[in-house]
Every structure is written in C-alpha cells, then in structure tokens.
Write an enzyme that holds these catalytic residues in place. Structure first.
Site, short mmCIF file in Angstrom:
data_model
loop_
_atom_site.label_atom_id
_atom_site.label_comp_id
_atom_site.label_asym_id
_atom_site.label_seq_id
_atom_site.Cartn_x
_atom_site.Cartn_y
_atom_site.Cartn_z
CB ALA A 14 -28.43 28.77 -46.04
N GLY A 15 -26.86 26.97 -43.23
CA GLY A 15 -26.92 25.69 -42.53
C GLY A 15 -27.89 25.81 -41.36
N GLY A 18 -27.80 29.23 -39.30
CA GLY A 18 -28.27 30.37 -40.10
C GLY A 18 -29.77 30.32 -40.31
CG PHE A 117 -24.27 9.84 -30.02
CD1 PHE A 117 -25.27 9.29 -30.78
CD2 PHE A 117 -23.24 10.52 -30.67
CE1 PHE A 117 -25.27 9.40 -32.17
CE2 PHE A 117 -23.23 10.64 -32.05
CZ PHE A 117 -24.24 10.08 -32.80
CD GLN A 252 -15.20 15.92 -32.04
OE1 GLN A 252 -16.18 16.01 -32.75
NE2 GLN A 252 -15.28 15.85 -30.73
CG HIS A 254 -16.14 11.31 -36.01
ND1 HIS A 254 -16.15 9.93 -36.05
CD2 HIS A 254 -17.37 11.69 -35.62
CE1 HIS A 254 -17.36 9.51 -35.69
NE2 HIS A 254 -18.11 10.54 -35.42
CG LEU A 264 -19.21 11.19 -39.71
CD1 LEU A 264 -18.00 11.26 -38.79
CD2 LEU A 264 -20.16 12.34 -39.39
CD GLU A 267 -19.75 9.59 -30.65
OE1 GLU A 267 -19.08 10.47 -31.21
OE2 GLU A 267 -20.12 9.68 -29.48
NE ARG A 298 -18.10 12.39 -32.22
CZ ARG A 298 -18.96 13.12 -32.92
NH1 ARG A 298 -18.63 14.35 -33.28
NH2 ARG A 298 -20.13 12.64 -33.25
CG HIS A 380 -16.27 15.45 -37.32
ND1 HIS A 380 -17.02 15.27 -38.46
CD2 HIS A 380 -17.17 15.42 -36.30
CE1 HIS A 380 -18.30 15.13 -38.14
NE2 HIS A 380 -18.42 15.25 -36.84
NE ARG A 422 -19.23 18.99 -32.41
CZ ARG A 422 -19.74 17.87 -32.92
NH1 ARG A 422 -20.68 17.19 -32.27
NH2 ARG A 422 -19.31 17.40 -34.08
#
Lengths: 618, 256
Positions: A14-15, A18, A117, A252, A254, A264, A267, A298, A380, A422
């Site tokens: 459920a992120g 989802g 970014f 990755q 970070h 975190l 960035e 990154r 990350h 990414r």
C-alpha cells in the site's frame, strides 16, 4: 480453508504504486489491497525532495529533456520506450495528483513550485563549443528546476493523498496482512496466501490478477535509508517460485545519509544549493563532476565520497564528509536557485528543508542552520526487481514471455526506467506512472476472464514454512544471521566490488541461508507474532541478497551504481544488456541476459539510435 | 559542532515494559530488562536490542525508524512519543518506563488496535472534494492560500495526540484530535468544496465540542503540529460560519 477471499484484483503493498493501481482498478473491477503495514506507514511517505515532471513552471523544459537525463542517468541501461512513457506521462500524472488534492508548494503565480535535483538538466541556451573551459558557456547542459515539491516531505504528501482518495473511493483494504506465498498454477498467477498478523491465521486470496507492489529490500545492507519493512517480499517470493529478477547488481547508495544511522538527507539539500566538503574544506565534487558538481548523479557522488575517504580526506580522518546547507555557504558559492540575483537567508533554508533540519537536530545533535552535517552514502534504492513490460506484466524469460495474471510496479519492479542508476525523484514518477498503468492493465485482464480454479490446498507450503519455524528449537538468535548478512553485503557488495569480495559475499550468504534453514524462534504465539514476521522477512532478504551478489559477480564491467574495481570501465560490447538471475534449488543461481530496448530514428536517410551511447560525464 | 565530541558513554538502564499476551496473561504485567545504551540511541533501538538479544517475544510496531511513518507511538516515561524520535539522552533517570498508548484496546504488549482510530479518521471526509471539472493543468493556489493549512498537512496518523487526550480516554466515541486535524487540513484548503459538510460532522457532541483545550495533544505531537490551535480554528469556523480569519479565538485559547 478457513479464510477464503475472492477479488478480481489483489494488490500487495500500500505504498505509492499499490495505491495508484488500486485507484485505477477499483473503479472497474473488485479490488482489495493487502498490506503488512497500515497504508500511511508505507515507505513512499519517507521520500523527501520531490517528483520530477517537465511542467516548465519556472524554466524552459520538455519531457524529452527529462527522458534524455533519465537514460543518461541510468548509464544507458534504460529501456528507452519505457523511459519516454515515464517522462511524458509524468506531466499528466502530476496534474492528476494535484487534482486529487496534493498540497504542492506554489510559485508566486500559484503554479506548482519546482526545484533542482541531481542529473536533471536542460540544454544550455548560452552554450558555445568554443568557449573557454570552466566558463558558463562551456557547459552543454545546465541544471533545471523540474522536481515538484512540498517542502522536503513530498513523499508523505503523495502517500497521504493517494490514501485519502482510496478512502473516498471506498477501496477495500486488508491492513496488517503479510504475504507468505504466491499461488502459481499452470504457469499463471491465481492469488496469494497471507497471514493475518493480529491472529496468526492464514488467508487465501483468490484473484484473476495480482500486483506485487512491495517496495525495495535495502535492509540487506548495514547502513540503509530503508524502513525495517523493506524486505523484498514480492521479488523474493517470485524468485523462490523460479521467476527471474532483473538488474539486481544495480543498487543505489544515496550520497547523503546521516552518518552511521543512514537516515536520508534529501538530494534537495544540494538541489537548493547545499554543498559537500572534505576535511580540507574543499568542494571536492568540482574535481569529479566539473559541470554539475554537487548535482551530479547519485552514483557519481557516492563514489566520490568513498574516494575522498580512502584518500584520507574524510572529516577527522574518518569515513564521512560534510554536507553544508548554511545560507552563508550557499551565498558564498552562489549555489541556491535564487542566485545569482539574490542571496538566501536561514529562514529560506528552514522553509525549504524543515524535516531535514529537524532530523539533523534530533539524531545528530547538529544544527544545520549553523554547522555542516556529517554524512556518508546509505543504501537507498534497488534499480532491479521483477522484470516487467510497460503494462506492469511480470516477465518470465529473456524473450519477454509474461506470467499471466502477475503484475508488479514501483521499486519491486524493473521496467526498466532506472537502468544502472536512478535519478533523484524518478522513483516517485515511476510509482505514479507505472502504478497507474499496471492498475489499468490488471483490471483489463481481470475484466476479460473468469476465475481459474485454485489448487486444492494452496496454503500448504506457507503453513509448512511457518510450522517449521514455530516447532524447531531456537538454535541461535535470528538477528545474528541478519547482522552478518548486512555486514557482508555492505563490505563486499557495496559501492565498490571486486571478484574477490563478491565471491566472499556469495559464500557467506550461502552459509547464512544454510543456518537460516535450521532456525527456530522463541515466540510460539499466534497473536501479533512479530518474531515470526521478522524471520519470514529475513528469509526474503537472503533471497534478494543472493540474487544481488550473483548478478554483480557476473557483470564484469562498471556501469552506473555497479563499480567493479577489477573492471573499472563500461563495456558496451559485452554488457550493454540486462541481467536476469534465476534461482535453482538451494544455492544454485544462473544469470542470463536480455537486450536493452533502443529507439531508432531516421537521420539523413539512415536508421540511427535516438539516444546514442556516450561516455557519461557530469 | 564536532560529532567526535558527542558523549557516547554507555548508560546502564532498567527498562520497565508493560506487557500483555492474550494467549498467556489474564492481566497486563510489568517486566524489567537491563540494558546498556548509548545516549544517542533511540528508544526504539533500545527496545529492539531487547527484542533481538534478550526476549524475542516482545511485541511492538516499527517501520521507518526516523519519525515519519507513525508506527511506534507509545508512552515513554508517562508521555506519548514516537520511540524512534526519542533519544536516550533526552530521558532522565536510570529507569525507563514503556507502555502502550492509552484509550485503544491492547492487542499484545505495546501493540494496540488502531482500527477505532482509523475509523474516526475516515469519518471526517479526509479527502479533497471538488466537483468542478479539473483544468488541463494544475488548479491555481497562491502561496498564502497554501500556507493556510500547511501545519495540518504534516500529520502522520500516529495517534500520539488522540491517545494523550483526557476527553478521549473518557469517551472513545469522541473523534479525537487527529481526526479534527485532518478535517482542518481540507476545511482550510482553498481548493476544497466540502467544508460545510465536514463542519456539520464535527458539530456534534462526539465532535469538536468534546475538546476541553487541555493542550495534551499539542505537547504530544511528534510533528509539532499546533493541534489545539487547529481544533480551535475549526470551532471558530463553526461558530462564525466563516473560514476567513486567521485569529480563531477571542478567548485566548487559540495560540499554542
């Protein structure tokens, strides 16, 4: 079968991806979301700095610029059709989020505000190939404000907004249900088996299509920005069923995690003008990425930090450097987006980066308004995952044969839009664009067919797995196995790798898997047995760790986030291709490769690649 | 500051945890553990060290471990906090007491049933309502309009506020501070059209009028949302029928 449920579509996780899929599919067919966490606890909520889309609200931009950056950012191991879809559909995706109520920060004109970014650029309108090196006109591309943001809590706003809309739309949720197994029969997916955490009982969810949106698996590493819950459940369970995992060697790190804790620090700190310094007070990124400096991608920044530390230029000779977001520093280097016209002050920094500042104050005892923050790279994001096509269908082989009824989106999937590395903000773009596409596709699929029968006892394997853990005596603390896995992955399969370190990691993971198979646990209860859940999750982490090491060993080149010190160069001749790792029996793996999707265009009567391979420099 | 100067001298702690296993216990009980903790450790680190090294049966929820997911709200030394946002060095004494949050049924140890909490949240229409056809780009909103509801967008639904609220302890039909915060987030959003409906829902004996401005909610909020102020602003909107004023209360209860 005591607990049986039937829905056209089952979404696991459920992120962001989802929930995005649930909003799509539940409009058309019966849909339920099964999640081991309450939806607003999902890790999308920890994303900070923004979500990219070429809205051009503040500067000239185009989705084509975004697509080029994405492909280059991924060191060209990006499927190009998928990347173009990502960047084109990002624009309408952002507007849709805004219409759903997402509280983006605003420009003076009332439009969605955007910030810089790493790796997000546009062509420099003042570019002159004959300009003196180091001058502004010598830079072919310059940073662009493309990341749409809500302070430094953009992911929180996305997750909340999507959950709110699911409530509005009456989406069905099974909160705190943990997937233990997939039901694969006759080569197609017909549902899942999950444990109801509050009671310990198994539930069978019969479905026409299943979406795995279970997120990442950063907890294979010792220092990680990932939540405890990110244990690769979807990819690991599919892998155990003989399905492949794609591009697992690309993980990755970070650059800016809080020293030792790995929390975190967005960035956006650097997008808004923050700068990294070594112990000599040198802005070391000038040496590694003369054009974009601290806004290089990154992988480049993380490697640079490691190299500074190895050269003895870490702070106090230790394994960290400084990230400085003080207004005075931004003004000295004229690095904020308000420069060159205007200086910034502390109030501006506090407004842009409130959570970052609070994290540093809480966890480090450092006030970033007055002093720099100690940082080190932190594990990350998994570029790899379940191979899917642009409809989210999970693929079983190098020729792209789909597994009927099985879908994946978000970090658990590999479309592949991130390739070997990414770009910042593109994970959120991915889950919006490909969560939505997968939701549509799985609903279409379900609407066009009837339920296929389940095998007679689909929960048997899950029950045996759980019963074994509950009945075996406790041989050792399970957490010891986890700690050893995290150390070996961090030391031997981290930012830099060699044949030697990877072989060591492979052997150690195999030994840990053997110990895992003997493991018993202390808590034998049924009600909210978090001991059992953590051990099930560790089993999934060990699978994803094994696949990561296997793919890393096989790729004898350096590309994006995968840096082989014994093969320091990119080798397009042999490795311009995606890896697929399969599991056979207990510790046997095999790695095969499939081509990268390349777009060709007509130029001067010739068919040439639209995005020609180039040496990646920032 | 130079972090090498931070004091990492271990502290010997007695951790008293209120435990309850419905399969074994008739009543909740206290259990004590001895641990050695770095002052920079989070309370969550201490609890997980107990769980992983001493007693795997200890039950608690956790996920992000840095104060953004809202999983690990608990009563630490009698105050509602997130275990992952509370550092050992901020606690005094050599005994630490940890209990589940109050007012929600305990499932096991530090884990409570969150369903009643989420049911209250869902009851206040916590979503944007705007039935106009959307424009082809974004709806416009000025920075000032956006700032009007910024504070209440920060809510992570951890329940620290609601389960610190004496009126909620007394009557669990009260929607509680967190629900009102989430209603506020939309009532004062210039793009929303359902403020009147939400105010109607909350203009109820189980709605905002249960609030006695105790301020426990504001103190408990790990996101430093001015919860009591938000509740007062909702009350004020109800009484005046206006969403205009930034100054909600003439009686001085508004500013926390």
């Amino acid at each position: 079968m005591n607990h049986y449920h039937r829905f056209d579509c089952i979404i696991v996780g459920a992120g962001g991806s989802g929930l995005m899929a649930a909003l799509e599919s539940s409009r058309r067919v019966g849909t339920a979301v099964v999640s081991k966490l309450y939806p607003p606890r999902s890790h999308t909520g920890a994303a900070q700095g923004g979500i990219a889309a070429a809205l051009a609200n503040l500067e000239e931009d185009s989705w084509e610029n975004h697509a080029y950056d994405t492909i280059k950012g991924g060191d060209f191991l990006v499927d190009q059709t998928a990347a173009e879809i990502l960047c084109r559909e990002a624009v309408e995706g952002i507007y849709e989020l805004e219409h759903m109520g997402l509280p983006f920060d605003r420009t003076a004109a009332g439009r969605i505000s955007q910030r810089r970014f790493g790796g997000h650029t546009r062509p420099n309108p003042k570019y002159d190939p004959n300009a003196a090196p180091g001058t502004d006109a010598a830079k072919p591309r310059i940073p662009v404000m493309r990341s749409c943001h809500s302070a430094d809590r953009t992911g929180h706003m996305i997750l909340q907004t999507l959950y709110q809309q699911c409530i509005k739309q009456g989406v069905t949720f099974f909160d705190e249900f943990h997937m233990v197994d997939l039901i694969l029969e006759d080569g197609e997916c017909r549902g899942i088996v999950a444990i109801e955490i509050a009671t310990g009982q198994l539930h069978v969810f019969h479905a026409k299509s299943v979406l795995l949106a279970t997120g990442g698996f950063g907890r294979i590493f010792k220092v990680s920005s990932n939540a405890y819950a990110l244990t690769g459940d979807g990819p690991a369970i599919a892998y155990r069923h003989g399905l492949p995992l794609e591009d697992m060697e690309f993980y990755q790190f970070h650059p800016t995690g809080i020293y030792k804790l790995g929390i975190l620090l967005s960035e956006a700190c650097r997008g808004d003008g923050g700068i990294m310094f070594n112990k000599d007070g040198e802005r070391f990124m000038e040496r590694y990425a003369p054009n974009l400096k601290d806004l290089a991608s990154r992988d480049v920044c993380s490697r640079s930090i490691y190299q500074e530390v190895r050269a003895g230029r870490g702070i106090n000779g230790k394994d960290y450097v400084y990230l400085d977001i003080r207004a005075e520093t931004m003004n000295k280097y004229k690095s904020s987006p308000l420069h060159p016209g205007q200086d910034v002050d502390s109030a501006w920094v506090e407004k842009r980066l409130p959570d970052i500042i609070e994290f540093a104050r809480t966890y480090l005892g450092v006030d970033p308004i007055r002093e720099p923050m100690p940082i080190q790279p932190t594990a990350h994001y998994a570029m790899g995952g379940l191979p899917t096509d642009v409809e989210g269908r999970v693929l079983r082989d190098v020729s792209g044969t789909p597994v009927p009824g099985l879908y994946s989106a978000g970090e658990s999937a590999c479309v592949s839009v991130h390739g070997a590395n990414r770009l910042g903000t593109n994970s959120l773009v991915d889950l919006v664009v490909y969560g939505r596409r997968a939701g549509r596709a799985m609903a279409d699929y379900a609407a066009a067919r009837s339920f296929a029968p389940l095998p007679s006892h689909p929960e048997t394997k899950a029950r045996e797995q759980i019963d074994a853990l509950l009945s075996r005596p406790r041989t050792e603390p399970w957490a010891k196995i986890r700690d050893e896995m995290q150390v070996t992955m961090m030391e031997n399969c981290g930012v830099f790798r060699t044949e030697e370190t990877l072989t060591k990691a492979r052997d150690e993971i195999a030994a840990l898997k053997a110990r895992y198979r003997q493991l018993g646990i202390q808590d034998k209860g049924s009600v909210f047995n978090t001991n059992l859940l953590e051990v099930l999750e560790l089993g999934n982490l060990l699978e994803t760790a094994e696949a990561t090491v296997a793919a890393a060993l096989a790729r004898r080149e350096s590309r994006g986030a995968h840096s082989r010190e014994d093969f320091p160069d990119r080798n397009d001749h042999d490795f311009f291709k995606h890896s697929l790792v399969y599991s056979h029996n207990e510790n046997q793996t095999s790695v095969v490769y499939k081509d990268v999707d390349v777009i060709y265009v007509e130029k001067h009567g010739e068919r040439v690649p639209k995005y020609p391979l180039e040496v990646r420099k920032y | 500051m130079d972090i090498s100067k931070i004091d990492h001298t271990a502290r010997e702690l007695t951790v008293r945890i209120r435990r309850y296993d419905p399969e074994r216990d008739d009543e909740p009980r206290w259990q004590e553990y001895k641990v050695s903790a770095d002052p920079m450790d989070r309370v969550l680190d201490v609890l997980l060290a107990i769980k992983w090294n001493q007693d795997e049966t200890l039950g608690l929820r956790r996920s992000c471990a840095h104060g953004v997911c809202g999983s690990d709200a608990m009563r630490i030394n009698n105050v509602n906090r997130l275990a992952c946002k509370t550092l050992v060095r901020t606690l005094s004494g050599d005994t630490m007491t940890v209990e589940p949050i109050l007012g929600l049924p305990v499932i096991k140890d530090l884990i409570v049933d969150m369903k009643p909490f989420f049911d209250h949240y869902k009851s206040v229409m916590p979503y944007l309502v705007n039935d106009d056809p959307p424009p082809t780009t974004e709806r416009l909103q000025s920075p000032e309009e956006r700032a009007r509801f910024d504070d209440t967008t920060k809510c992570i639904l951890c329940a620290c506020c609601t389960t610190a609220c004496p009126p909620f302890w007394g009557n669990q039909r009260y929607v509680g501070p967190a629900s009102i915060v989430n209603a506020h987030r939309f009532i004062f959003d210039s793009r929303d059209q359902a403020a009147a409906e939400r105010l109607d829902i909350l203009n109820d004996a189980e709605g905002v009028w249960r609030c006695r401005t105790v301020f426990n909610c504001s103190t408990a909020c790990p996101r430093e949302i001015h919860v009591t102020k938000a509740i007062q602003e909702v009350k004020h909107a109800m009484l005046t029928g206006s969403l205009e004023s930034d100054r909600p209360s003439q009686t001085g209860h508004g500013g926390d």
